[in-house]
Design a protein around this motif. Structure first.
Motif: not given
Length: 174
Positions: A151-167
């Motif tokens: 599980t990773v948190a991708l940092e989007m614009q303005d530092g907003v994180p999206l929790e995602c899963l590397r697969m």
């Protein structure tokens, strides 16, 4: 697949598809991504969706679009990076995107796109594929044989994180 829907055809994308690809990307993230993320996260996710950002004419990428004969819009698109800069080794490619317009969701469009990208990866001599899945697409990728790595948190614009899963997935020879 719904019996009233036409079969899906997948073709190589062209630069003329850029606006339609961005439209699918936006609609999919807003509606389908909204199942897993809040409005602020969706806005941050979409901040960098622009037609000129897709590497449609760049070497090392394969971008495909899915269409249905009776529909004048693209039903979905996918992006494969054959030589990602962060790859584990030379036999690993990266799925950069599989997006389906909400009007065509859960009707086999995503499977058709992913199958075309996997075939392109095999044809290029790749043995494995990696991807980073949004939360709303994890089950789709699992059904297609991808396994979660971390599980990773991708940092989007303005530092907003999206929790995602590397697969990842090991490709079988066809």
């Amino acid at each position: 697949m719904s019996p009233t829907r036409e079969p899906v055809s997948v073709r190589e994308a062209t630069p003329a598809d850029a606006d339609a690809i961005a439209d699918v990307h936006t609609a999919s993230a807003r509606e389908l991504g909204g199942e897993a993320y809040d409005d602020r996260q969706i806005r941050a996710w979409l901040a960098n969706v622009h037609p000129e950002r897709y590497p449609l004419a760049e070497p090392g990428y394969r971008i495909v679009v899915a269409e249905r004969e009776a529909d004048d819009r693209i039903a979905g698109f996918g992006l494969l990076d054959l030589e990602p800069s962060d790859r584990e080794d030379e036999s690993t490619g990266r799925i950069g995107a599989v997006y389906v317009h909400p009007d065509h969701a859960r009707e086999g469009v995503g499977r058709a796109i992913l199958a075309a990208l996997e075939t392109a990866a095999r044809d290029a001599g790749l043995e494995r594929l990696a991807l980073t899945s949004s939360r709303n697409a994890i089950d789709f990728y699992r059904r297609q044989g991808y396994e979660g790595v971390e599980t990773v948190a991708l940092e989007m614009q303005d530092g907003v994180p999206l929790e995602c899963l590397r697969m990842r997935k090991r490709l079988d020879a066809d």
